[in-house]
Design a protein around this motif. Structure first.
Motif, short mmCIF file in Angstrom:
data_model
loop_
_atom_site.label_atom_id
_atom_site.label_comp_id
_atom_site.label_asym_id
_atom_site.label_seq_id
_atom_site.Cartn_x
_atom_site.Cartn_y
_atom_site.Cartn_z
N GLN A 74 12.30 -93.78 31.02
CA GLN A 74 11.08 -94.59 31.05
C GLN A 74 11.35 -96.02 30.57
OE1 GLN A 74 8.03 -95.28 32.44
NE2 GLN A 74 7.30 -93.29 31.75
N VAL A 75 12.10 -96.20 29.50
CA VAL A 75 12.29 -97.55 28.95
C VAL A 75 13.36 -98.33 29.70
CG1 VAL A 75 11.58 -96.75 26.66
CG2 VAL A 75 14.02 -96.85 27.21
N SER A 76 14.25 -97.63 30.42
CA SER A 76 15.37 -98.32 31.07
C SER A 76 15.02 -98.86 32.44
CB SER A 76 16.57 -97.37 31.19
OG SER A 76 17.01 -96.96 29.92
N ARG A 77 14.05 -98.23 33.10
CA ARG A 77 13.62 -98.60 34.46
C ARG A 77 14.82 -98.67 35.41
NH1 ARG A 77 9.33 -100.07 37.35
NH2 ARG A 77 9.60 -101.47 39.10
N VAL A 78 15.16 -97.53 35.99
CA VAL A 78 16.24 -97.43 36.95
C VAL A 78 15.63 -97.49 38.35
CG1 VAL A 78 18.15 -96.02 37.78
CG2 VAL A 78 17.56 -96.01 35.35
N GLY A 79 15.83 -98.60 39.06
CA GLY A 79 15.22 -98.77 40.37
C GLY A 79 13.70 -98.74 40.26
N PRO A 80 13.03 -97.89 41.07
CA PRO A 80 11.57 -97.82 41.01
C PRO A 80 11.05 -96.85 39.94
CG PRO A 80 12.36 -96.43 42.78
CD PRO A 80 13.58 -97.06 42.17
N ILE A 81 11.95 -96.25 39.17
CA ILE A 81 11.56 -95.25 38.19
C ILE A 81 11.59 -95.83 36.78
CG2 ILE A 81 12.03 -92.96 37.24
CD1 ILE A 81 11.21 -92.89 40.15
N GLY A 82 10.47 -95.69 36.06
CA GLY A 82 10.38 -96.17 34.69
C GLY A 82 9.58 -97.46 34.61
N SER A 83 8.93 -97.67 33.47
CA SER A 83 8.09 -98.86 33.29
C SER A 83 8.88 -100.04 32.74
CB SER A 83 6.93 -98.53 32.33
OG SER A 83 7.44 -98.23 31.03
N GLY A 84 10.02 -99.78 32.06
CA GLY A 84 10.75 -100.86 31.41
C GLY A 84 10.05 -101.35 30.16
N LEU A 85 9.05 -100.61 29.68
CA LEU A 85 8.32 -100.95 28.46
C LEU A 85 8.72 -99.99 27.34
CD1 LEU A 85 4.77 -101.30 30.07
CD2 LEU A 85 6.31 -103.19 29.47
N LEU A 86 8.34 -100.33 26.12
CA LEU A 86 8.59 -99.44 24.99
C LEU A 86 7.54 -98.32 25.01
CD1 LEU A 86 10.04 -98.58 22.50
CD2 LEU A 86 8.86 -100.36 21.19
N SER A 87 7.73 -97.40 25.94
CA SER A 87 6.79 -96.31 26.17
C SER A 87 7.52 -94.99 25.93
CB SER A 87 6.24 -96.38 27.59
OG SER A 87 5.26 -95.42 27.83
N ILE A 88 7.13 -94.28 24.87
CA ILE A 88 7.83 -93.07 24.47
C ILE A 88 7.22 -91.86 25.19
CG2 ILE A 88 8.63 -91.70 22.51
CD1 ILE A 88 9.53 -94.65 22.56
N GLN A 89 8.10 -90.96 25.64
CA GLN A 89 7.67 -89.77 26.37
C GLN A 89 7.66 -88.55 25.44
OE1 GLN A 89 6.82 -91.43 29.84
NE2 GLN A 89 7.34 -89.31 30.16
N GLY A 90 6.78 -87.62 25.72
CA GLY A 90 6.73 -86.38 24.94
C GLY A 90 6.01 -85.29 25.70
N THR A 91 6.13 -84.07 25.21
CA THR A 91 5.47 -82.93 25.84
C THR A 91 3.96 -83.11 25.79
OG1 THR A 91 7.28 -81.57 25.01
CG2 THR A 91 5.36 -80.42 25.87
N SER A 92 3.31 -82.91 26.92
CA SER A 92 1.89 -83.24 27.06
C SER A 92 0.98 -82.14 26.55
CB SER A 92 1.57 -83.52 28.53
OG SER A 92 0.20 -83.73 28.70
N PHE A 93 -0.02 -82.52 25.74
CA PHE A 93 -1.03 -81.57 25.28
C PHE A 93 -2.06 -81.26 26.35
CE2 PHE A 93 0.66 -82.40 21.18
CZ PHE A 93 0.22 -81.40 20.34
N THR A 94 -2.18 -82.13 27.34
CA THR A 94 -3.18 -81.93 28.38
C THR A 94 -2.98 -80.60 29.10
OG1 THR A 94 -3.29 -84.32 28.71
CG2 THR A 94 -4.18 -82.94 30.46
N PHE A 95 -1.74 -80.15 29.18
CA PHE A 95 -1.42 -78.98 30.00
C PHE A 95 -1.46 -77.67 29.22
CE2 PHE A 95 0.34 -82.57 32.22
CZ PHE A 95 0.14 -82.28 33.55
N ILE A 96 -1.75 -77.70 27.93
CA ILE A 96 -1.68 -76.47 27.12
C ILE A 96 -2.57 -75.37 27.71
CG2 ILE A 96 -2.26 -75.45 24.89
CD1 ILE A 96 -1.30 -78.01 23.57
N GLY A 97 -3.85 -75.67 27.86
CA GLY A 97 -4.79 -74.67 28.39
C GLY A 97 -4.43 -74.20 29.79
N PRO A 98 -4.18 -75.15 30.73
CA PRO A 98 -3.82 -74.71 32.09
C PRO A 98 -2.56 -73.86 32.15
CG PRO A 98 -4.45 -77.03 32.08
CD PRO A 98 -4.41 -76.59 30.65
#
Length: 470
Positions: A74-98
């Motif tokens: 995410q922070v490195s932005r390889v080609g069209p992938i990644g934002s190039g911002l200081l954006s940290i990734q983690g396991t999503s809570f949104t998906f717990i119930g589903p």
């Protein structure tokens, strides 16, 4: 709608490289802010699925390693992938119930490993679909309005709060190991400590409230003799992620359940990326901004696919890291590379994940109950933060009620095919679809609606605890 809280002068800019001391300090603060969320999400899912300690330990360690790899992408932005911002990734809570819901739907006639493999494999297919769909994010946001996404997030919160309370009551009634009031007392202690820290004036304490609450609760549980350390003895010295941990497969009903949640998660990431862009001093709503957004959302999708391949759960941006950027005044993505390495290193030592595997469920329930209440509140804030011209509380209320009623009534209807029953009885998907249909009949959504909801969502209290909405 602008948010003045985002107009914070940066000490270290987007293209700057901070000194070693500043880099280490900022990295540690980011890790502290996300660590509790990254390990808690797979723990809750594993407990909900009643998985073995070995499988639970794998999921926790894998989540840490993959979150580190995802952050680097995410922070490195390889080609069209990644934002190039200081954006940290983690396991999503949104998906717990589903994920838990889909697991039990698949468990009929399948082993635990097969059911979990089908959930993970289908999640990977959804991630690949999102990799295509996010290229049209400007058009998608016309239809996934603040009313729709707010409905879904509110239903996620309601479902998770209800599940947590049921699990807590179940632990209370099992008195063969220790008195039931110990369970309630421990959960209440963690809940109160976390709530106090959330309400404190110290920004760092607010952002690390989950981790601190879990550690304090664990300490008390240890003193009371409620911690069983036996699972630690069976753990290897070094963790290595595997693509064969569970047999990956695809299930159509699970796809129908998870895909709407992926779309909702993308709208939340849009808000996070908008906030991070503002903090980094970048303009929004120009062509460069939308390239970054497409890159960031593509990073989310690719990282969730990688997570599925290595048998763990979807990844997304963590909004509380925007709070760390405001606190430290450092927005350089260079820091994110150190955060990524730290997360990978933590995941490679199973004893780190094992510490959380042996944590009593009451401790986890105390911390997550507050988090899930905040998820519900985040849903309401998404709606209230939308454009006043299209905000519609009766629509949201009707959709929420529809989703909850379907979850109760649909299982009682015998003539429906099982795949349709499994889909319709999941309140988050049915509620979001109901809100979407009502929006189509009510008015054509506008761009400003979803833009406002994203910006507002990124700057509110869920900066601390909204993994649940993620």
């Amino acid at each position: 709608m602008s948010d003045s809280r985002l107009n914070v002068p940066m000490l270290v800019g987007l293209n700057d490289r901070p000194s070693a001391g500043k880099t280490l300090l900022a990295s540690l603060q980011h890790v502290l802010a996300v660590f509790g969320g990254i390990v808690t999400a797979p723990l809750i899912i594993a407990l909900g699925m009643k998985l073995s300690p070995a499988d639970t330990a794998y999921l926790v360690s894998s989540s840490l390693v993959i979150s580190g790899v995802a952050t680097l992408i995410q922070v490195s932005r390889v080609g069209p992938i990644g934002s190039g911002l200081l954006s940290i990734q983690g396991t999503s809570f949104t998906f717990i119930g589903p994920l838990i819901f889909s697991y039990y739907t698949l468990l009929n006639g399948a082993s635990s490993a097969q059911a979990l493999g089908a959930v993970l494999g289908t999640s990977g297919v959804c991630a690949l679909c999102m990799l295509v769909l996010v290229q049209f994010v400007e058009h998608l946001r016309r239809w996934i309005t603040s009313n729709v996404s707010g409905t879904a997030v509110a239903l996620i919160g309601i479902s998770l709060v209800w599940t947590t309370l049921k699990n807590l009551y179940g632990d209370y009634t099992r008195v063969e190991l220790y008195p039931g009031w110990w369970v309630l007392g421990l959960a209440l202690l963690v809940f109160v400590i976390t709530l106090i820290l959330v309400r404190t004036g110290n920004a760092l304490l607010r952002m690390t409230s989950i981790t601190i609450g879990l550690f304090v609760g664990f300490g008390v549980a240890w003193a009371l003799g409620m911690v069983d350390t036996a699972p630690l003895n069976a753990m290897p010295n070094v963790f290595v992620p595997s693509v064969t941990q569970f047999p990956l497969s695809f299930d159509l009903t699970t796809f129908l359940v998870l895909m709407p949640v992926y779309l909702i998660s993308a709208t939340e990431s849009l808000g996070d990326l908008t906030a991070t862009s503002k903090l980094s001093g970048l303009a929004i709503n120009n062509r460069a901004f939308w390239r970054r957004v497409r890159g960031g959302l593509s990073g989310d999708a690719l990282n969730s696919f990688i997570a599925a391949i290595f048998c763990t759960f979807p990844n997304t941006t963590f909004s509380q890291n925007n709070g760390v950027i405001r606190l430290t005044g450092v927005c350089s993505p260079y820091v994110g590379r150190f955060v990524a390495v730290m997360l990978v290193v933590l995941g490679l030592f199973p004893i780190v994940g094992g510490f959380f595997v042996i944590m009593p469920a009451a401790v986890l329930s105390g911390a997550t109950l507050l988090m899930f209440i905040m998820v519900f509140m985040s849903g309401l804030m998404i709606v209230s933060g939308g454009d006043a011209r299209v905000r519609n509380w009766p629509l949201v209320t009707a959709a929420v009620i529809f989703g909850l009623v379907c979850s109760v009534v649909v299982p009682l209807i015998s003539f429906l095919p099982q795949w349709l029953k499994s889909f319709l009885q999941f309140p988050i998907s049915t509620g979001a679809i109901c809100a979407f249909v009502l929006e189509l009949f009510r008015t054509k959504p506008t761009l400003s609606d979803t833009e406002s909801s994203g910006n507002q969502h990124a700057g509110e209290a869920q900066d601390v605890l909204s993994e649940g909405a993620q």
